[in-house]
Design a protein around this motif. Structure first.
Motif, mmCIF file in Angstrom:
data_model
loop_
_atom_site.group_PDB
_atom_site.id
_atom_site.type_symbol
_atom_site.label_atom_id
_atom_site.label_comp_id
_atom_site.label_asym_id
_atom_site.label_seq_id
_atom_site.Cartn_x
_atom_site.Cartn_y
_atom_site.Cartn_z
ATOM 1 N N VAL A 100 58.377 -70.046 43.805
ATOM 2 C CA VAL A 100 58.443 -71.472 44.117
ATOM 3 C C VAL A 100 57.438 -71.845 45.206
ATOM 4 O O VAL A 100 56.892 -72.960 45.210
ATOM 5 C CB VAL A 100 59.874 -71.898 44.511
ATOM 6 N N THR A 101 57.151 -70.910 46.125
ATOM 7 C CA THR A 101 56.114 -71.162 47.121
ATOM 8 C C THR A 101 54.750 -71.290 46.459
ATOM 9 O O THR A 101 53.949 -72.183 46.796
ATOM 10 C CB THR A 101 56.102 -70.038 48.168
ATOM 11 N N GLU A 102 54.480 -70.406 45.500
ATOM 12 C CA GLU A 102 53.236 -70.514 44.742
ATOM 13 C C GLU A 102 53.191 -71.813 43.950
ATOM 14 O O GLU A 102 52.158 -72.495 43.902
ATOM 15 C CB GLU A 102 53.100 -69.323 43.790
ATOM 16 N N TYR B 191 61.823 -75.908 35.691
ATOM 17 C CA TYR B 191 60.732 -76.889 35.702
ATOM 18 C C TYR B 191 59.895 -76.816 36.977
ATOM 19 O O TYR B 191 58.659 -76.857 36.936
ATOM 20 C CB TYR B 191 61.287 -78.299 35.516
ATOM 21 N N LYS B 192 60.562 -76.705 38.113
ATOM 22 C CA LYS B 192 59.869 -76.720 39.404
ATOM 23 C C LYS B 192 58.842 -75.596 39.514
ATOM 24 O O LYS B 192 57.859 -75.713 40.244
ATOM 25 C CB LYS B 192 60.887 -76.590 40.539
ATOM 26 N N PHE B 193 59.070 -74.495 38.776
ATOM 27 C CA PHE B 193 58.202 -73.320 38.864
ATOM 28 C C PHE B 193 57.022 -73.378 37.889
ATOM 29 O O PHE B 193 56.201 -72.461 37.859
ATOM 30 C CB PHE B 193 58.998 -72.058 38.512
ATOM 31 N N ALA B 194 56.924 -74.425 37.078
ATOM 32 C CA ALA B 194 56.062 -74.394 35.894
ATOM 33 C C ALA B 194 54.636 -73.913 36.136
ATOM 34 O O ALA B 194 54.158 -73.028 35.409
ATOM 35 C CB ALA B 194 56.062 -75.757 35.211
ATOM 36 N N PRO B 195 53.888 -74.445 37.100
ATOM 37 C CA PRO B 195 52.503 -73.975 37.213
ATOM 38 C C PRO B 195 52.407 -72.511 37.596
ATOM 39 O O PRO B 195 51.476 -71.812 37.174
ATOM 40 C CB PRO B 195 51.897 -74.888 38.281
ATOM 41 N N SER C 15 61.621 -80.748 28.244
ATOM 42 C CA SER C 15 60.567 -81.126 29.193
ATOM 43 C C SER C 15 60.379 -82.622 29.347
ATOM 44 O O SER C 15 59.539 -83.060 30.129
ATOM 45 C CB SER C 15 59.232 -80.484 28.769
ATOM 46 N N HIS C 16 61.133 -83.427 28.602
ATOM 47 C CA HIS C 16 60.966 -84.873 28.710
ATOM 48 C C HIS C 16 61.747 -85.415 29.906
ATOM 49 O O HIS C 16 62.486 -84.698 30.569
ATOM 50 C CB HIS C 16 61.427 -85.556 27.423
ATOM 51 N N GLY C 17 61.580 -86.685 30.164
ATOM 52 C CA GLY C 17 62.301 -87.319 31.261
ATOM 53 C C GLY C 17 61.404 -87.588 32.447
ATOM 54 O O GLY C 17 60.238 -87.190 32.485
ATOM 55 N N THR C 18 61.962 -88.238 33.442
ATOM 56 C CA THR C 18 61.187 -88.759 34.554
ATOM 57 C C THR C 18 61.159 -87.850 35.763
ATOM 58 O O THR C 18 60.132 -87.746 36.449
ATOM 59 C CB THR C 18 61.747 -90.138 34.961
ATOM 60 N N THR C 19 62.270 -87.177 36.070
ATOM 61 C CA THR C 19 62.346 -86.390 37.304
ATOM 62 C C THR C 19 63.053 -85.059 37.080
ATOM 63 O O THR C 19 63.872 -84.912 36.171
ATOM 64 C CB THR C 19 63.103 -87.163 38.404
ATOM 65 N N ARG C 20 62.741 -84.106 37.961
ATOM 66 C CA ARG C 20 63.453 -82.826 38.074
ATOM 67 C C ARG C 20 63.546 -82.482 39.565
ATOM 68 O O ARG C 20 62.697 -82.886 40.357
ATOM 69 C CB ARG C 20 62.707 -81.687 37.368
ATOM 70 N N ASN C 21 64.545 -81.699 39.919
ATOM 71 C CA ASN C 21 64.628 -81.229 41.297
ATOM 72 C C ASN C 21 63.485 -80.282 41.620
ATOM 73 O O ASN C 21 63.121 -79.432 40.791
ATOM 74 C CB ASN C 21 65.951 -80.494 41.540
ATOM 75 N N PHE C 22 62.930 -80.437 42.816
ATOM 76 C CA PHE C 22 62.050 -79.420 43.375
ATOM 77 C C PHE C 22 62.820 -78.793 44.524
ATOM 78 O O PHE C 22 63.024 -79.424 45.566
ATOM 79 C CB PHE C 22 60.724 -80.003 43.864
ATOM 80 N N ASN C 23 63.245 -77.544 44.338
ATOM 81 C CA ASN C 23 64.253 -76.952 45.191
ATOM 82 C C ASN C 23 63.820 -75.558 45.604
ATOM 83 O O ASN C 23 63.562 -74.705 44.754
ATOM 84 C CB ASN C 23 65.577 -76.889 44.399
ATOM 85 N N ALA D 131 52.140 -74.837 46.001
ATOM 86 C CA ALA D 131 50.696 -74.917 46.222
ATOM 87 C C ALA D 131 49.967 -75.358 44.955
ATOM 88 O O ALA D 131 49.009 -76.151 45.014
ATOM 89 C CB ALA D 131 50.169 -73.569 46.697
ATOM 90 N N LEU D 132 50.430 -74.881 43.808
ATOM 91 C CA LEU D 132 49.778 -75.240 42.551
ATOM 92 C C LEU D 132 50.051 -76.691 42.162
ATOM 93 O O LEU D 132 49.173 -77.372 41.626
ATOM 94 C CB LEU D 132 50.233 -74.289 41.441
ATOM 95 N N TRP D 133 51.269 -77.183 42.430
ATOM 96 C CA TRP D 133 51.544 -78.607 42.184
ATOM 97 C C TRP D 133 50.629 -79.466 43.050
ATOM 98 O O TRP D 133 50.070 -80.472 42.581
ATOM 99 C CB TRP D 133 52.996 -78.946 42.493
ATOM 100 N N ASP D 134 50.483 -79.076 44.324
ATOM 101 C CA ASP D 134 49.618 -79.846 45.214
ATOM 102 C C ASP D 134 48.174 -79.828 44.725
ATOM 103 O O ASP D 134 47.472 -80.844 44.756
ATOM 104 C CB ASP D 134 49.697 -79.290 46.633
#
Length: 367
Positions: free
Chosen positions: A65-67, A342-346, A45-53, A70-73
């Protein structure tokens, strides 16, 4: 010392932090236990960036990923922190599977379009394209470090307790509604435990249950330096063309994104050496790194392929690369994120909190 809470979360990476936040938001008391210090670089989970795809074909992933978007926002608004950079993401190489992804996008109203290789090369001068490109404008990158911190801030605001440098020594299950989680200093009594231990999942759970095989690998992407600071960089996924022998040296498909201040991150996907997470050397595998530099030289005219800084992280992968999100009595498991979680985390945090509350996960993710 004995502490009683509704839910214990084991593992304080992005998935555990998201789960703790979701549990706290549901009104339950929750304690998160992480074996290492906050901000450690020993897991995934460390580091600066991950793809949001959003380029998935399966409806379960597209819904998740759609959910997550919205949760990231929502988390960004809540914490006043920018978490997504929607610079777009390009997919190219093997075109056939992209046709199915495009169809799935159309059925769900996700914006994407095909560009010719010439159009893509004109738009993104730092990259080379030899086939049609699927461009997804509402994709890009997650600011991973900020996202991890924001999840913790939100969780703690909701009442979650985060305990770092608190390795779990034992989990003792009592029936379907009681569990004891033991650390060096504290015994936690809870109705549920959510285990999001990444590369340590089998070590934590091997005495409690049999999970599908999880393979831990040490992955070795690298940051490459741009030759021109004015060039725009989308995030990308690139699959070898099965009709061309020119890609035979590839280890796997590649992925990457621009990381401000560090360069363009490029990596093979899930082909690093198998490791014990407690016995890693953190060193790049020389032959794979040389192949990655060759790839960068051939496909990225806007990068200096000789100026790269290797990175070390872990993947914990299932055979199918589908996640494990399931419950076994009072033990909820989130594992096997296979380098694309990572992109799906929330949204995964929400699923894990629901599992702890007795609700089922989508069938695709059950062990």
């Amino acid at each position: 010392m004995v502490t009683q809470v509704d839910v214990v979360v084991v593992g304080g990476g992005v998935m555990g932090s998201a789960a703790a936040r979701a549990v706290a938001q549901s009104g339950k008391s929750v304690a998160l236990l992480e074996q290492f210090a906050a901000g450690h670089q020993l897991g995934a989970s460390h580091g600066t960036t991950r793809n949001f795809n959003t380029a998935y074909r399966e409806p379960e992933y597209l819904a998740l990923v759609t959910e997550a978007r919205a949760l990231w926002d929502g988390l960004s608004h809540e914490t006043g922190t920018q978490l997504l950079d929607l610079v777009g993401l390009v997919h190219h190489g093997n075109v056939e599977p992209l046709l199915g992804i495009k169809q799935s996008h159309e059925s769900l109203g996700i914006d994407s379009e095909f560009l010719s290789a010439e159009q893509a090369s004109e738009r993104w001068a730092g990259m080379t394209f030899r086939s049609d490109v699927l461009f997804v404008p509402e994709s890009g990158r997650v600011r991973a470090a900020e996202a991890l911190a924001a999840l913790r801030t939100s969780a703690e605001t909701g009442g979650a307790q985060f305990h770092y440098e608190s390795p779990v020594r034992d989990i003792i299950v009592h029936g379907d509604h009681s569990v004891r989680v033991i650390t060096d200093t504290t015994e936690f009594l809870a109705e549920r435990v959510i285990v999001t231990a990444g590369a340590w999942t089998h070590k934590v759970l091997s005495q409690l249950m049999e999970l599908p095989p999880l393979v831990v690998t040490q992955e070795q992407p690298a940051h490459f330096q741009p030759l021109d600071a004015s060039v725009d960089w989308p995030s990308f996924n690139h699959s070898p063309d099965p009709r061309s022998t020119a890609d035979d040296y590839w280890y796997s498909p590649t992925y990457g994104m621009f990381t401000p201040g560090e360069g363009v991150k490029i990596g093979w996907h899930g082909v690093g050496p198998v490791v014990d997470p407690d016995s890693r050397d953190f060193l790049p595998e020389a032959v794979q790194l040389a192949a990655l530099q060759r790839y960068a030289n051939e496909w990225f005219p806007g990068l200096d392929a000789t100026a790269c800084e290797p990175i070390s992280c872990t993947y914990t992968s299932t055979e199918s690369e589908n996640f494990i999100l399931d419950r076994f009595g009072p033990v909820v498991v989130g594992a096997g994120f296979s380098g694309h979680g990572y992109k799906f985390a929330p949204a995964i945090g929400r699923v894990l909190a629901d599992l702890a509350d007795g609700k089922p996960a989508p069938a695709l993710f059950r062990a």
